[in-house]
Design a protein around this motif. Structure first.
Motif, PDB file in Angstrom:
ATOM      1  N   ASP A 793      25.856 -10.474  -3.603  1.00  0.00           N
ATOM      2  CA  ASP A 793      25.800  -9.238  -2.825  1.00  0.00           C
ATOM      3  C   ASP A 793      24.979  -9.592  -1.605  1.00  0.00           C
ATOM      4  O   ASP A 793      23.989 -10.308  -1.727  1.00  0.00           O
ATOM      5  CB  ASP A 793      25.038  -8.125  -3.574  1.00  0.00           C
ATOM      6  N   ILE A 794      25.375  -9.116  -0.450  1.00  0.00           N
ATOM      7  CA  ILE A 794      24.527  -9.346   0.715  1.00  0.00           C
ATOM      8  C   ILE A 794      23.530  -8.185   0.784  1.00  0.00           C
ATOM      9  O   ILE A 794      23.912  -7.013   0.833  1.00  0.00           O
ATOM     10  CB  ILE A 794      25.361  -9.439   2.005  1.00  0.00           C
ATOM     11  N   ARG A 795      22.256  -8.540   0.747  1.00  0.00           N
ATOM     12  CA  ARG A 795      21.219  -7.508   0.640  1.00  0.00           C
ATOM     13  C   ARG A 795      20.353  -7.460   1.890  1.00  0.00           C
ATOM     14  O   ARG A 795      19.137  -7.601   1.816  1.00  0.00           O
ATOM     15  CB  ARG A 795      20.378  -7.762  -0.611  1.00  0.00           C
ATOM     16  N   THR A 796      20.991  -7.293   3.016  1.00  0.00           N
ATOM     17  CA  THR A 796      20.236  -7.143   4.254  1.00  0.00           C
ATOM     18  C   THR A 796      19.927  -5.669   4.412  1.00  0.00           C
ATOM     19  O   THR A 796      20.559  -4.954   5.175  1.00  0.00           O
ATOM     20  CB  THR A 796      21.059  -7.665   5.440  1.00  0.00           C
ATOM     21  N   TYR A 797      18.935  -5.238   3.621  1.00  0.00           N
ATOM     22  CA  TYR A 797      18.582  -3.822   3.559  1.00  0.00           C
ATOM     23  C   TYR A 797      18.021  -3.323   4.885  1.00  0.00           C
ATOM     24  O   TYR A 797      17.524  -4.098   5.691  1.00  0.00           O
ATOM     25  CB  TYR A 797      17.571  -3.603   2.421  1.00  0.00           C
ATOM     26  N   GLY A 798      18.112  -2.009   5.066  1.00  0.00           N
ATOM     27  CA  GLY A 798      17.506  -1.367   6.238  1.00  0.00           C
ATOM     28  C   GLY A 798      18.086  -1.898   7.528  1.00  0.00           C
ATOM     29  O   GLY A 798      19.287  -2.067   7.692  1.00  0.00           O
ATOM     30  N   LEU A 799      17.187  -2.225   8.448  1.00  0.00           N
ATOM     31  CA  LEU A 799      17.627  -2.629   9.779  1.00  0.00           C
ATOM     32  C   LEU A 799      18.089  -4.083   9.835  1.00  0.00           C
ATOM     33  O   LEU A 799      18.671  -4.521  10.825  1.00  0.00           O
ATOM     34  CB  LEU A 799      16.511  -2.390  10.800  1.00  0.00           C
ATOM     35  N   TYR A 800      17.837  -4.859   8.765  1.00  0.00           N
ATOM     36  CA  TYR A 800      18.324  -6.249   8.731  1.00  0.00           C
ATOM     37  C   TYR A 800      19.854  -6.298   8.780  1.00  0.00           C
ATOM     38  O   TYR A 800      20.451  -7.319   9.086  1.00  0.00           O
ATOM     39  CB  TYR A 800      17.828  -6.974   7.476  1.00  0.00           C
ATOM     40  N   GLU A 801      20.478  -5.175   8.424  1.00  0.00           N
ATOM     41  CA  GLU A 801      21.934  -5.092   8.473  1.00  0.00           C
ATOM     42  C   GLU A 801      22.465  -5.476   9.862  1.00  0.00           C
ATOM     43  O   GLU A 801      23.534  -6.062   9.977  1.00  0.00           O
ATOM     44  CB  GLU A 801      22.361  -3.661   8.109  1.00  0.00           C
ATOM     45  N   ASP A 802      21.681  -5.145  10.903  1.00  0.00           N
ATOM     46  CA  ASP A 802      22.102  -5.489  12.262  1.00  0.00           C
ATOM     47  C   ASP A 802      22.367  -6.993  12.400  1.00  0.00           C
ATOM     48  O   ASP A 802      23.316  -7.414  13.067  1.00  0.00           O
ATOM     49  CB  ASP A 802      21.016  -5.100  13.279  1.00  0.00           C
ATOM     50  N   TYR A 803      21.496  -7.797  11.755  1.00  0.00           N
ATOM     51  CA  TYR A 803      21.627  -9.245  11.880  1.00  0.00           C
ATOM     52  C   TYR A 803      22.818  -9.766  11.060  1.00  0.00           C
ATOM     53  O   TYR A 803      23.472 -10.720  11.429  1.00  0.00           O
ATOM     54  CB  TYR A 803      20.322  -9.934  11.456  1.00  0.00           C
ATOM     55  N   TYR A 804      23.068  -9.121   9.949  1.00  0.00           N
ATOM     56  CA  TYR A 804      24.224  -9.471   9.124  1.00  0.00           C
ATOM     57  C   TYR A 804      25.504  -9.236   9.920  1.00  0.00           C
ATOM     58  O   TYR A 804      26.403 -10.084   9.979  1.00  0.00           O
ATOM     59  CB  TYR A 804      24.186  -8.620   7.844  1.00  0.00           C
ATOM     60  N   ARG A 805      25.555  -8.060  10.557  1.00  0.00           N
ATOM     61  CA  ARG A 805      26.739  -7.745  11.359  1.00  0.00           C
ATOM     62  C   ARG A 805      26.913  -8.769  12.484  1.00  0.00           C
ATOM     63  O   ARG A 805      28.006  -9.246  12.761  1.00  0.00           O
ATOM     64  CB  ARG A 805      26.589  -6.339  11.946  1.00  0.00           C
ATOM     65  N   GLU A 806      25.772  -9.127  13.090  1.00  0.00           N
ATOM     66  CA  GLU A 806      25.777 -10.111  14.180  1.00  0.00           C
ATOM     67  C   GLU A 806      26.310 -11.469  13.680  1.00  0.00           C
ATOM     68  O   GLU A 806      27.125 -12.112  14.346  1.00  0.00           O
ATOM     69  CB  GLU A 806      24.342 -10.246  14.720  1.00  0.00           C
ATOM     70  N   ALA A 807      25.855 -11.858  12.482  1.00  0.00           N
ATOM     71  CA  ALA A 807      26.306 -13.137  11.923  1.00  0.00           C
ATOM     72  C   ALA A 807      27.811 -13.121  11.697  1.00  0.00           C
ATOM     73  O   ALA A 807      28.519 -14.087  12.002  1.00  0.00           O
ATOM     74  CB  ALA A 807      25.568 -13.428  10.621  1.00  0.00           C
ATOM     75  N   ARG A 808      28.312 -12.020  11.188  1.00  0.00           N
ATOM     76  CA  ARG A 808      29.768 -11.923  10.964  1.00  0.00           C
ATOM     77  C   ARG A 808      30.502 -11.962  12.307  1.00  0.00           C
ATOM     78  O   ARG A 808      31.539 -12.604  12.445  1.00  0.00           O
ATOM     79  CB  ARG A 808      30.120 -10.626  10.237  1.00  0.00           C
ATOM     80  N   ARG A 809      29.925 -11.270  13.284  1.00  0.00           N
ATOM     81  CA  ARG A 809      30.545 -11.232  14.601  1.00  0.00           C
ATOM     82  C   ARG A 809      30.651 -12.634  15.191  1.00  0.00           C
ATOM     83  O   ARG A 809      31.643 -12.993  15.835  1.00  0.00           O
ATOM     84  CB  ARG A 809      29.723 -10.334  15.549  1.00  0.00           C
ATOM     85  N   ARG A 810      29.634 -13.447  14.890  1.00  0.00           N
ATOM     86  CA  ARG A 810      29.627 -14.790  15.457  1.00  0.00           C
ATOM     87  C   ARG A 810      30.362 -15.799  14.578  1.00  0.00           C
ATOM     88  O   ARG A 810      30.270 -16.989  14.793  1.00  0.00           O
ATOM     89  CB  ARG A 810      28.192 -15.229  15.725  1.00  0.00           C
ATOM     90  N   GLY A 811      31.055 -15.309  13.590  1.00  0.00           N
ATOM     91  CA  GLY A 811      31.962 -16.178  12.846  1.00  0.00           C
ATOM     92  C   GLY A 811      31.399 -16.822  11.605  1.00  0.00           C
ATOM     93  O   GLY A 811      32.042 -17.710  11.033  1.00  0.00           O
TER      94      GLY A 811
END
Lengths: 1015, 222, 148
Positions: A793-811
């Motif tokens: 499970d990806i557990r980038t809780y709270g505002l860390y989600e922003d970085y998860y989204r960024e990582a996906r965006r960057r491939g």
């Protein structure tokens, strides 16, 4: 109400702190500040405090009743001398700077004098439309009784609706209605400000696919809590809104409005919904019926708090909660039955499925309140892109404006324990700017206590009529006449509203004039008014335990209002019982102990150093003990944070500050070897330096900041192949050997290595953010690099989600694996081969990798915590970390008074979270030290050594392990540790133990009083 | 410690029913520790008896006294004043206490309110198990600290018997097989060989078979 | 006779849950029989078997101990200990020929005003059916009063 004028504040040297928001965070911060003797003004825009938590049903993980846990806090808050509570109040303007803020606040008229209001309810009875029934009704949910202990315990008037103020005034026999009340604006001085305004919950009716606000049987998580709550609209019967039938299939949909990219969504994770959905599902099955099917539709199960993973496992294994990994498409209602069809698709099957449920709960998360955005403007603090108060990782509670601190959900999404930790941290920081108030104002207030031993019994009986509440049901005069003739009664009088200041003055005069030595009040519940009358006794020089409150109102005239004759009879019997009982009461001394003002900090990592500095800066002598030869702990191996701050520089700076502080004695290469003493006065023996020189430290408090171990399980060729490394190794490599990193073409990261599995079942919390951090840094180094993150499970809780989204965006590619189908890592000479099953493709993949990075997380330092817990008598969780005193409300306090826990010794944490808890622990320690003495109360168990048979029963039954058999061969109970439950007294076969205040003879006297005329 | 259990109320009631005034004597030693005859139980029994007889239309007077130890005559002497105003004594002590009281007050009927059970140890809160039968010739030194006489249902001296199954006794599967325990313990001590040694027939003269026993310590006795 | 019999009932209520629930019942104006008289204790773990027996001996017709819901005890497990003690008193009452239904253990949370009122009603009704307790029965049948 205490008026706090501008002039007073200046005279007091600006020591006041303004706390904005009366939810759990605000209350905790205000209490901490008040306990550390800072004046506090606590404002809330609502008319009573408590916030969101008062509307919850039960809280995980103990699944216990919130009313029971929260009510002492609320009444505590109302009672604190240093807290000036201003409900219905908002901030208008903030001028000045840290140490000297001038804040203009506006208080809406309540039209009721809170001091006079007795919460009798007459007004609401007669004019239900005009009066807010504050100790209960929440106007936003009109059928909801909030909780009976609402603070302040008073009503408020809705002036717009009142057509006849005179009529309202006539109804109120307490004279508490103030029609001329006006909106008041005042400007007060503050040294610092704590922002604890919380957040709103998302309203799902703006979404068009889930039926929130449209279908009766689609409710939000909070609404579901209310339905289950004993104090809720259905009195705790689980029934669905449309037809009031018990649902047999309930579904939860997670991330409603959160982690989304659509217009009504917010991108961040709300951080609490996974746990509350699990809790609601468990409670549904546990409390209502095991045959109710509970299903949760989720994307990632984010149970990354302390022991939360165990809760998740228990939900699935013990309670049979069904988890379905997917984000459903839609919810459609069958208008005939009210049933709901959920359409969804899962990874495993490539078609839509439709399932029918009786009820759907939408797990909605936090939204920044529009009003808070405006308030932030008035405060002049920066907000982040989502509207949360901006803070820095190394200063986790400081806003952009010096002197203003933020805690709770207004800073970022978080749950109750995190809020409590942050609130204590904010209070700790806010208190730095203000000197403590002068000592012992309270003691000076009361005359010395008279010795009444040997005096004949002279009981004074005072009976309230409480307006019509008592007086309208029974004949108070007759009751006074009848009780006046009872044995030992010197005087009996009716006193109208006994709790009004006039009546209390009158009683004080009578007590003194007639030399009364015991008092019985016939009035309302001792739960709410006992302290008031105890203070009255103390002002008369009498021991506070010589007054008994007989609950005529709540337990006689209210429930028996339709049977006035019976109520009259019962009132007399209750009074007889009270008089007979108080006749046996003894003056009791509250146990107090002076507190040694030194601090012992165990562990010299980030947490320990932060706690040490905060306390040393405030003038306390700190002994910082570290086992290694250098300070810094695990953080020495970390280069940067997810947000990109440089950890190395921060640590060096911190070590420098600690080493050069003249009130911190740093002792490295030091171990703890023995410990003795009692709360407030401890002596700890250490061996220090190369020579293992023995010395003793005297201290009043101790902070356990012993950290955790970086886990290094020998899995996936770790330690066998030099291209397999941990996230921490990679972090160093990126910084120290950038060229080799740039040369990598394909990298595989594997999550949950050594965590969330037997042996270390908990989630290490930080690995998902570490993986995302390092993936982004690898992409920075070489944007062509292929990065695969194999996760559960990806557990980038709270505002860390922003970085998860960024990582996906960057491939960066995220591939999920199940623990039953783990990835395989194979040695391929120079490089590595990784095999993993991709559940979306339904195929096994082979990836060649230049490096395999394992997210290994933390392991509790079992040996250290075991040693220390034996020595200090501390408790530990099953995983070997230190256990806090209360997982929700006291997350940094330990069960032994004066012991606090901070950092990863408590549970896996980021650096930011460790710093926050270090500040919190320091703040809690400061609150304790500020009291100078510990008051341990009087209701403690006492052993009569002569009767004791040393049978060990008390030793075995005490829930807190307090009694022990002493050197003289009989049981001894340390009043400093006794919680006063009385279990030992009730079990003692030799009747050698008495619980003070509830001694056997007092209870028997009550029974005798009750049945007096029969014998 | 000596353990005991309270007699059925029916039996106690039958004993005291001829009398109007009872002296109810507890003991603060073993029977307190096993929660059967201390101050608390005295008080409960007193209350129960009074209520029972009240229902029958009789007011039973009860004096409650709990002695430090009922098996020592000096402590029993403390009953001298109370005993005069009682028709009978009801003792909650073990058999030793009851007899000491009976020996001191020959003119009064003395009844036991408890059944003395065994010499045992506490396993945990509220659970006691038999550990010793006072054989007068202790063998614990050779049986790994586990007594085959008190803990083997058959008092076998050379066990286990054929009924030992998975560590449990054939008499009752809740009972641990003492010989299994002895074996486990000896093994842990590295003394397995000892199990092979045959223990000779035990000399039971030191036990009850030699009649009532007495200990006289010449150095202490006066 | 039993038509006019009004039982005397003692309820030992713990401060944190049952006593608060009783207050809650009052503030909601939920009616329950005035026969119930509450004695407040910090925790039901404090309620000694002897207190229950003495209540009967002093004249109570029924006694109940009301504590927190299982798992909610403010002192961890006082309510569970109390429940076992109540069982023990029940057994003792049976042995001396007093109906053991006269004593009961009840649990509730602080918010359960309804439950407090309901259990008070039910318990009173039950005792009313069982008739006078030991002391009152002796008074009625023999004109005796209780000792101790």
């Amino acid at each position: 109400m205490k008026e706090y004028s501008d002039i007073e504040a200046k005279q007091s040297g600006n020591r006041a702190v303004l706390v904005i928001g009366g939810g759990m965070g605000g209350i905790r911060a205000a209490l901490d500040l008040a306990e550390s003797r800072r004046d506090v003004v606590l404002i809330d825009k609502s008319y009573s405090i408590g916030g969101l938590m008062t509307r919850l049903d039960r809280t995980f993980p103990t699944n216990n009743c919130d009313l029971c846990t929260i009510s002492p806090h609320l009444s505590e808050s109302g009672r604190q001398l240093l807290i000036d509570l201003k409900p219905m109040t908002e901030v208008e303007k903030v001028e000045g700077e840290a140490g000297d803020f001038r804040v203009t606040i506006k208080t809406k008229p309540r039209y009721i004098d809170v001091e006079k209001c007795t919460a009798c309810g007459e007004c609401v009875e007669k004019f239900p439309d005009w009066v807010h029934f504050t100790p209960g009704l929440d106007p936003r949910a009109p059928t909801c009784m909030r909780y009976p202990q609402a603070t302040p315990y008073a009503f408020s008037v809705d002036a717009e609706k009142v057509t006849d103020f005179k009529a309202l005034q006539e109804v109120c026999r307490a004279g508490a209605i103030v029609p001329e009340d006006r909106e008041r604006t005042e400007t007060l001085s503050f040294a610092s400000i704590v922002l604890a305004t919380g957040a709103e919950l998302f309203d799902p009716s703006v979404l068009d696919n889930f039926g929130g606000g449209k279908y009766d049987n689609v409710v939000t998580g909070l609404e579901y809590e209310r339905i289950m709550s004993a104090s809720g609209p259905t009195q705790g019967w689980l029934e669905r809104p449309s037809d009031r039938k018990r649902p047999s299939r309930v579904a939860w949909i997670q991330c409603v409005g959160s982690r989304g990219i659509n217009s009504a969504d917010v991108p961040y994770c709300s951080g609490v919904c996974c746990m509350y959905a699990l809790k609601e599902a468990i409670v549904t099955r546990e409390r209502f019926a095991e045959d109710i099917e509970t299903s949760i539709f989720y994307m990632d199960m984010r149970t990354c708090g302390k022991d939360y993973e165990l809760y998740l496992n228990s939900a699935v294994d013990d309670y049979g909660v069904r988890l379905i990994r997917c984000r459903p498409h839609s919810v459609v209602e069958d208008p005939e039955t009210g049933n709901l069809s959920i359409t969804y698709a899962t990874d495993e099957e490539s078609c839509h499925k439709i399932e029918v449920f009786d009820m759907v709960v939408l797990s909605t998360g936090f939204r920044v309140d529009e009003q808070v955005l405006e308030l932030a403007g008035r405060l002049g603090i920066d907000l982040d892109e989502h509207g949360f108060a901006q803070t820095e990782n190394f200063k986790p509670v400081a806003t952009s404006r010096p002197g203003i601190y933020a805690c709770g959900v207004c800073e970022s999404p978080k749950d109750i324990p995190e809020t409590m930790i942050q609130a204590s941290a904010a209070a700790a920081e806010a208190g730095i700017q203000t000197p403590p108030a002068p000592q012992e104002q309270e003691e000076e207030f009361f005359p010395p206590e008279k010795d009444i031993s040997g005096e004949p019994l002279r009981v004074g009986v005072f009976v309230c009529d409480c307006g019509a509440n008592i007086g309208g049901v029974i004949e108070v005069d007759e009751l006074v006449r009848n009780t006046g003739g009872l044995a030992g009664v010197e005087l009996a009088e009716a006193v109208g509203y006994g709790c009004s200041s006039e009546s209390i003055n009158r009683m004080e005069q009578l007590i003194t004039a007639k030399g009364l030595n015991r008092v019985v009040i016939g009035g309302c519940s001792p739960r709410t008014h006992e302290t008031k009358f105890q203070d009255m006794m103390r002002r008369c020089g009498l021991n506070k335990y010589l007054v008994e409150i007989v609950n005529l109102r709540d337990q006689d005239t209210w429930p028996h209002m339709d049977q006035p004759e019976d109520a009259q009879e019962k009132a007399f019997r209750l009074m007889e019982m009270g008089i007979s009982g108080i006749s046996k009461a003894r003056p009791l001394t509250e146990n107090t102990l002076p507190i040694n003002q030194n601090v012992l900090v165990v562990g010299g990592g980030v947490a320990g150093m932060n706690s040490a500095l905060l306390l040393a800066d405030q003038g306390f002598r700190v002994y910082l003990v570290e086992r290694e030869k250098e300070l810094g702990g695990l953080a020495r191996n970390i280069r940067t944070t997810l947000e990109g701050e440089h950890v190395g520089a921060y640590i060096s700076d911190l070590i420098e500050k600690v080493n050069s502080h003249n009130r911190i004695q740093v002792m490295t290469r030091t171990i703890i070897v023995d410990h003795k003493g009692r709360p407030g006065r401890y002596t700890t023996g250490i061996q220090t330096g190369r020579g293992m020189h023995y010395m003793q430290i005297e201290h009043g408090v101790a902070i356990m900041a012993t950290g955790a171990l970086a886990n290094r399980p020998s899995q996936y060729l770790l330690g066998k192949h030099d291209k397999v490394m941990t996230q921490m190794d990679l972090d160093v490599k990126i910084e120290d050997d950038p060229q080799s990193v740039r040369d990598m073409d394909q990298v595989v990261m594997i999550q949950c290595v050594g965590s969330r599995e037997p042996g270390n079942p908990n989630c290490s919390r930080i690995c998902c953010q570490s993986a995302v951090k390092n993936a982004l840094r690898l992409k920075d180094a070489n944007s062509e690099m292929q990065i695969f993150v194999l996760y559960r499970d990806i557990r980038t809780y709270g505002l860390y989600e922003d970085y998860y989204r960024e990582a996906r965006r960057r491939g960066v590619r995220f591939i999920r694996y199940e623990p039953e189908k783990r990835p395989e890592v194979r040695d391929a000479g120079e490089g590595l081969e990784v095999g993993v099953y991709d559940p979306i493709l339904g195929l096994p993949l082979e990836i060649s990798a230049d490096a395999v990075i394992l997210s290994t997380g933390f392991a509790a330092d079992d040996e250290t915590t075991e040693d220390l817990s034996m020595m200090f008598h501390l408790t530990r969780s099953d995983d070997g970390s230190f256990l806090e005193d209360h997982v929700k409300l006291r997350p940094s306090d330990m069960s032994v008074p004066g012991f606090f826990v901070a950092g990863t010794a408590h549970s896996p944490k980021s650096i930011r979270e460790s710093i926050t808890q270090a500040q919190a622990a320091a703040g809690r320690a400061r609150s304790l030290l500020a009291r100078q003495v510990i008051n341990l109360g009087a209701a403690v168990a006492k052993v009569d050594g002569a009767k004791c048979a040393a049978c060990l029963i008390c030793v075995r039954v005490c829930p807190f392990n307090v009694p022990f058999i002493n050197a003289d061969g009989y049981s001894e109970i340390d009043p400093a540790l006794c919680h006063g439950c009385g279990t030992c007294a009730a079990e003692c076969p030799a009747r050698a133990i008495q619980l003070m205040r509830y001694e056997d003879d007092q209870i028997l006297a009550k029974l005798e009083g009750l049945f007096e005329r029969m014998n | 410690m000596i353990t005991a259990v309270r007699k059925p109320m029916e039996e106690i009631i039958a004993c005291v029913s001829p009398y109007d005034r009872i002296l109810l004597a507890g003991c603060n030693e073993c029977v307190s520790v096993c929660s059967v005859g201390g101050r608390k139980e005295v008080s409960l029994l007193s209350s129960a008896l009074q209520m029972h007889f009240l229902k029958q239309g009789k007011t039973l007077e009860i004096q409650e006294v709990t002695l430090e130890r009922q098996c020592d005559p000096e402590y029993v002497e403390e009953l001298v004043n109370s005993v005069d105003s009682a028709d009978a004594v009801l003792s909650m002590a073990c058999g030793c206490g009851v007899q000491t009281v009976a020996a001191r007050f020959r003119e009064k009927p003395v009844f036991p309110a408890v059944n003395t059970a065994f010499m045992g140890a506490s396993e945990r809160q509220g659970v006691w198990s038999e550990r010793c039968q006072g054989c007068g010739d202790c063998v614990l030194g050779i049986t790994g600290g586990i007594c085959p006489i008190a803990r083997c249902s058959k008092r076998l001296m050379n066990g286990p018997c054929g009924g030992s199954t998975k560590g449990k006794c054939e008499i009752d599967t809740d009972i641990d097989c003492a010989w299994q325990l002895i074996w486990d313990r000896l093994k842990a001590l590295g003394l397995e060989n000892r199990i092979e040694e045959i223990m000779e027939a035990k000399d039971w003269r030191t036990s009850r078979d030699g009649g009532p026993r007495k200990i006289v310590r010449e150095d202490l006795a006066s | 006779m039993s038509n006019t019999f009004e039982p005397e009932i003692v309820a030992f209520c713990c401060h944190y849950c049952a006593y608060t629930a009783a207050d809650m019942a009052g503030s909601k104006r939920l009616s329950y029989p005035p026969n119930v008289k509450i004695i407040r204790v910090p925790c039901t773990g404090k309620v000694d078997a002897i207190h229950i027996m003495k209540a009967f001996q002093k004249g109570a017709d029924g006694v109940y101990v009301a504590g927190c819901l299982e798992g909610d005890c403010h002192f961890k497990n006082g309510n569970l200990r109390a429940a076992r003690r109540v069982q023990r008193v029940q057994a003792l009452l049976d042995e001396i020929g007093i109906d053991s239904r006269r004593v009961e253990m009840i649990t509730m949370s602080a918010g359960m005003g309804e439950r407090f009122a309901k259990t008070a009603r039910e318990f009173t009704e039950k005792i009313r059916e069982l008739g006078p307790g030991p002391v009152k029965a002796a008074e009625r049948d023999f004109g005796l009063s209780a000792a101790g």
